[in-house]
Write a protein that holds these residues in place. Sequence first.
Motif, PDB file in Angstrom:
ATOM      1  N   ILE A  50       0.811  -1.150  -0.007  1.00  0.00           N
ATOM      2  CA  ILE A  50      -0.110   0.016  -0.039  1.00  0.00           C
ATOM      3  C   ILE A  50       0.896   1.137  -0.110  1.00  0.00           C
ATOM      4  O   ILE A  50       2.091   1.293   0.369  1.00  0.00           O
ATOM      5  N   GLU A  51       0.220   2.356  -0.479  1.00  0.00           N
ATOM      6  CA  GLU A  51       0.872   3.522  -0.688  1.00  0.00           C
ATOM      7  C   GLU A  51       0.151   4.411   0.433  1.00  0.00           C
ATOM      8  O   GLU A  51      -1.001   4.717   0.368  1.00  0.00           O
ATOM      9  N   VAL A  52       0.871   5.163   1.339  1.00  0.00           N
ATOM     10  CA  VAL A  52       0.117   6.029   2.239  1.00  0.00           C
ATOM     11  C   VAL A  52       0.879   7.451   2.230  1.00  0.00           C
ATOM     12  O   VAL A  52       2.120   7.628   2.436  1.00  0.00           O
ATOM     13  N   MET A  53      -0.093   8.100   2.208  1.00  0.00           N
ATOM     14  CA  MET A  53       0.052   9.504   2.183  1.00  0.00           C
ATOM     15  C   MET A  53       0.011  10.150   3.466  1.00  0.00           C
ATOM     16  O   MET A  53      -1.392   9.854   3.974  1.00  0.00           O
ATOM     17  N   LEU A  54       0.752  10.768   4.266  1.00  0.00           N
ATOM     18  CA  LEU A  54       0.614  11.267   5.529  1.00  0.00           C
ATOM     19  C   LEU A  54       0.030  12.565   5.663  1.00  0.00           C
ATOM     20  O   LEU A  54       0.100  13.569   4.249  1.00  0.00           O
ATOM     21  N   GLN A  55      -0.263  13.275   6.663  1.00  0.00           N
ATOM     22  CA  GLN A  55      -0.787  14.623   6.869  1.00  0.00           C
ATOM     23  C   GLN A  55      -0.006  15.522   6.429  1.00  0.00           C
ATOM     24  O   GLN A  55      -0.188  16.418   5.738  1.00  0.00           O
ATOM     25  N   SER A  57       2.113  15.087   3.790  1.00  0.00           N
ATOM     26  CA  SER A  57       2.089  15.105   2.464  1.00  0.00           C
ATOM     27  C   SER A  57       3.435  14.038   2.084  1.00  0.00           C
ATOM     28  O   SER A  57       3.695  13.869   1.004  1.00  0.00           O
ATOM     29  N   THR A  58       4.136  13.640   3.086  1.00  0.00           N
ATOM     30  CA  THR A  58       4.990  12.558   2.865  1.00  0.00           C
ATOM     31  C   THR A  58       4.321  11.192   2.240  1.00  0.00           C
ATOM     32  O   THR A  58       3.312  10.979   2.861  1.00  0.00           O
ATOM     33  N   THR A  59       5.092  10.515   1.707  1.00  0.00           N
ATOM     34  CA  THR A  59       4.638   9.413   1.046  1.00  0.00           C
ATOM     35  C   THR A  59       5.422   8.251   1.543  1.00  0.00           C
ATOM     36  O   THR A  59       6.532   8.065   1.456  1.00  0.00           O
ATOM     37  N   ILE A  60       4.678   7.163   2.028  1.00  0.00           N
ATOM     38  CA  ILE A  60       5.549   5.806   2.424  1.00  0.00           C
ATOM     39  C   ILE A  60       4.759   4.587   1.753  1.00  0.00           C
ATOM     40  O   ILE A  60       3.621   4.512   1.547  1.00  0.00           O
ATOM     41  N   LYS A  96      -3.527  10.630   5.716  1.00  0.00           N
ATOM     42  CA  LYS A  96      -4.262  11.429   4.673  1.00  0.00           C
ATOM     43  C   LYS A  96      -5.072  10.793   3.862  1.00  0.00           C
ATOM     44  O   LYS A  96      -6.079  10.909   3.501  1.00  0.00           O
ATOM     45  N   LYS A  97      -4.346   9.838   2.910  1.00  0.00           N
ATOM     46  CA  LYS A  97      -4.853   8.833   2.070  1.00  0.00           C
ATOM     47  C   LYS A  97      -4.142   7.600   2.044  1.00  0.00           C
ATOM     48  O   LYS A  97      -2.812   7.643   2.221  1.00  0.00           O
ATOM     49  N   ALA A  98      -4.747   6.659   1.771  1.00  0.00           N
ATOM     50  CA  ALA A  98      -4.129   5.176   1.564  1.00  0.00           C
ATOM     51  C   ALA A  98      -4.534   4.365   0.596  1.00  0.00           C
ATOM     52  O   ALA A  98      -5.896   4.324   0.508  1.00  0.00           O
TER      53      ALA A  98
END
Length: 155
Positions: free
Chosen positions: A94-99, A101-104, A147-149
């Motif tokens: 999965i790709e997780v965008m944090l609050q 705006s960094t992406t992991i 923020k979004k996954a």
Amino acid sequence: MEFRKNIETLLNNFLETREDLFLIDLKISAADDVTVILDGDNGVTLQDCLDASRAIEFNADRDEHDFSLQVMSSGLSEPLASPRQFKKNIGREIEVMLQDSTTIEGELDKVDDEKITLILRYRKPKDIGKGKVDVEEGKEILYSEIKKALVVVKF
């Protein structure tokens, strides 16, 4: 507002009979276009969508309130929104965008009611000498930080 409550009640009555399904989103536009997005522990079939549609359609009074209805399953392009959705995707990338705006990106390993744990795999330079070494580490992320996954689709 009464129309929305009626639709919510009909939908909740249906979902009580199908514990494997759960609501992702219910949208009602100003023109009374009703959109229901469902997901399920084992996915959502076309028959599941038809059953939900019928549960609403056959029990709502069209003479009182005219509306259009669309029932669909949550697709891969839809963000993961609930712990239940995260649980069904354990083992997937999965790709997780944090609050901030960094992406992991990583493999979803664990899920509980407060956080998820990703397994991050990458290469980094050796501490001593030349070359790189493979690294695997766990990273816990609170739902409040997300923020979004999205599930990463690989072909």
